[in-house]
Design a protein around this motif. Structure first.
Motif, short mmCIF file in Angstrom:
data_model
loop_
_atom_site.label_atom_id
_atom_site.label_comp_id
_atom_site.label_asym_id
_atom_site.label_seq_id
_atom_site.Cartn_x
_atom_site.Cartn_y
_atom_site.Cartn_z
N ALA A 198 40.64 45.63 44.45
CA ALA A 198 41.15 44.85 43.33
C ALA A 198 40.81 43.38 43.50
N ASP A 199 40.83 42.89 44.73
CA ASP A 199 40.46 41.50 44.96
C ASP A 199 39.02 41.24 44.54
N GLN A 200 38.12 42.15 44.87
CA GLN A 200 36.73 41.97 44.48
C GLN A 200 36.57 41.97 42.97
N LEU A 201 37.29 42.89 42.29
CA LEU A 201 37.23 42.91 40.82
C LEU A 201 37.77 41.60 40.24
N ARG A 202 38.86 41.12 40.79
CA ARG A 202 39.46 39.89 40.27
C ARG A 202 38.57 38.67 40.53
N LEU A 203 37.96 38.62 41.71
CA LEU A 203 37.07 37.49 41.98
C LEU A 203 35.93 37.43 40.98
N SER A 204 35.33 38.56 40.70
CA SER A 204 34.25 38.59 39.72
C SER A 204 34.76 38.19 38.33
N ALA A 205 35.96 38.72 37.97
CA ALA A 205 36.51 38.39 36.67
C ALA A 205 36.85 36.91 36.57
N MET B 136 43.22 39.64 52.51
CA MET B 136 43.50 38.44 51.72
C MET B 136 43.53 38.81 50.26
N THR B 137 44.53 38.31 49.52
CA THR B 137 44.65 38.56 48.09
C THR B 137 44.06 37.40 47.32
N VAL B 138 43.91 37.61 46.03
CA VAL B 138 43.33 36.56 45.21
C VAL B 138 44.25 35.38 45.09
N ALA B 139 45.56 35.56 45.34
CA ALA B 139 46.50 34.44 45.26
C ALA B 139 46.14 33.33 46.21
N ALA B 140 45.54 33.69 47.34
CA ALA B 140 45.16 32.69 48.33
C ALA B 140 43.72 32.27 48.20
N ALA B 141 42.99 32.85 47.25
CA ALA B 141 41.57 32.56 47.09
C ALA B 141 41.37 31.59 45.96
N SER B 142 40.19 31.09 45.86
CA SER B 142 39.84 30.19 44.78
C SER B 142 38.38 30.33 44.47
N VAL B 143 38.04 29.90 43.30
CA VAL B 143 36.65 29.91 42.91
C VAL B 143 36.04 28.58 43.29
N ARG C 112 42.57 46.48 32.35
CA ARG C 112 43.28 45.28 31.88
C ARG C 112 42.41 44.03 32.08
N LEU C 113 41.69 43.95 33.20
CA LEU C 113 40.78 42.84 33.41
C LEU C 113 39.68 42.80 32.35
N ARG C 114 39.13 43.97 32.04
CA ARG C 114 38.07 44.02 31.03
C ARG C 114 38.62 43.59 29.68
N HIS C 115 39.81 44.09 29.32
CA HIS C 115 40.41 43.72 28.04
C HIS C 115 40.68 42.22 27.98
N LEU C 116 41.16 41.64 29.11
CA LEU C 116 41.44 40.21 29.14
C LEU C 116 40.16 39.41 28.95
N GLU C 117 39.08 39.80 29.63
CA GLU C 117 37.82 39.09 29.48
C GLU C 117 37.31 39.17 28.05
#
Length: 399
Positions: free
Chosen positions: A318-325, A1-8, A380-385
């Motif tokens: 990458a999904d785990q990194l994105r979920l945390s971000a 599952m990718t983050v596109a289908a996930a939600s917080v 890129r995630l770190r820079h965005l945060e």
């Protein structure tokens, strides 16, 4: 599952507890609907079986095999028709005044009960004669099969038959006595009448001539009116299933079983229902439990990272990194736990003034194919945060 289908949080649907409750409630609703459907089908089948059992030559049945049409015609001619469902009421109605007794096949009555019932009436019309009934009420008469399948004239001196005209007999009868016989067909006659001066007994196949679907054919209706309407009252005996004077000598299943069997069966059924309710109950939320060994967070993180590295599943990592971000960005932007990934990406792009497609690529769309792309996505995630945090709280992030 990718983050596109996930939600917080619960942005894309209800919480797991709510979904579990809904599934449980839906299951009980389905069970209730099935029970109602089974009950309705059972009731319908019971009704159909009852109609079938009472339909043949029943004076109150409007079905094709009923005899309600003949009853209504008799009433239109001024004849009172009494429908009796038990032999005692039929006998009392016939004794009240001169009456014609319409007698179908009576396998549930003994020979004495049949004779006693017939003796109460002035006339008896056997509309479904069988060998025993013929032997009891028309001595010398017997069943002779079926007619030739052609219309025949009465060819007898009986006025009731001559006025009715031609009919198409079904079952025919033979006799060795001096009874009047009409409608010769096949090896017998379609009508046999015995009159000893005190009572007249007639035998005719009412299943063929007097049922609703064939009453209007040929001279069937006229013959039925002439035979049954000789007296001002007709007592139509249509026995109910429980109307019998016969007693069976065979013990029933309840008499053969010990007295403790029925309570034991009830107890087993109650136990089965209780076990189903007990084992089928809905479990509540998980209860936290103290572990016997304390495991550092870094160890579990490193162990999971080694599993990702061994499986070379860059997308999952990458999904785990994105979920945390996404969780951290939602907290920084003040969106709350119910915000979805798309909403967080749009809010971050609006805050920074960046292209929304580029921000969605970082947080949702771009899929790394190897370790190098995964490392680049992390940067890129770190820079965005850091950029979002700088715009929201510049005084806390100033060097």
């Amino acid at each position: 599952m990718t983050v596109a289908a996930a939600s917080v949080g619960t942005a894309d649907g209800p919480a797991p507890e709510t979904r579990s409750r809904r599934r449980g409630a839906l299951g009980w609703i389905v069970i209730a609907v099935v029970i109602l459907l089974v009950g309705g089908v059972g009731a319908a089948l019971a009704g159909l079986s009852q109609w079938a059992a009472r339909g043949v030559l029943d004076p109150e049945s409007a079905g094709p095999d009923g005899a309600r049409a003949l009853v209504e015609v008799l009433r239109e001619h001024g004849v009172e028709v009494v429908v009796a469902r038990d032999r005692s009421s039929a006998r009392d109605a016939a004794l009240a005044r001169d009456a014609t007794l319409v007698l179908p096949d009576t396998p549930a009555l003994s020979d004495g009960a049949v004779r006693d019932l017939a003796a109460a009436a002035a006339d008896v019309v056997l509309i479904d004669p069988r060998s025993r009934t013929l032997r009891l009420l028309l001595p010398g008469a017997r069943a002779a099969g079926f007619g030739a399948g052609e219309r025949v004239q009465p060819r007898c001196d009986l006025g009731d038959a001559e006025r009715a005209g031609a009919v198409l007999p079904g079952a025919v009868f033979a006799t060795t006595s001096d009874d009047v016989t009409c409608y010769p067909s096949g090896d017998g006659w379609g009508l046999v009448v015995s009159d000893d001066g005190t009572r007249r007994v007639s035998a005719v196949d009412g299943r063929t001539l007097f049922v609703n679907e064939s009453l209007a054919e040929n001279g069937n209706a006229a013959l039925g009116i002439n035979l049954l309407g000789r007296h001002p009252i007709v007592v139509w005996y249509a026995p109910a299933p429980g109307d019998t004077d016969l007693t069976s000598g065979d013990p029933s299943l309840g008499e053969l079983t010990p007295p403790w069997v029925s309570p034991m069966i009830v107890l087993l059924l109650v136990s089965a229902v209780a076990a189903g309710v007990w084992r089928g109950r809905r479990f509540g939320p998980l209860v936290p439990e103290r572990l016997p060994v304390t495991v550092r967070v870094s160890e579990t993180t490193e162990g999971r990272a080694r599993l990702y590295a061994r499986s070379r599943d860059a997308v999952h990592a990458a999904d785990q990194l994105r979920l945390s971000a996404l969780v951290r960005l939602a907290r920084i932007l003040g969106l709350g736990p119910a915000a979805g990934a798309d909403e967080i990406a749009d809010a971050a792009a609006g805050r920074l003034g960046w292209d929304r497609g580029a921000v969605r690529g970082i947080l949702i769309d771009d899929l790394p194919r190897n370790d190098a792309q995964l490392v680049a996505l992390r940067d890129r995630l770190r820079h965005l945060e850091e950029a979002v945090a700088q715009t929201v709280r510049p005084e806390r992030n100033a060097p």
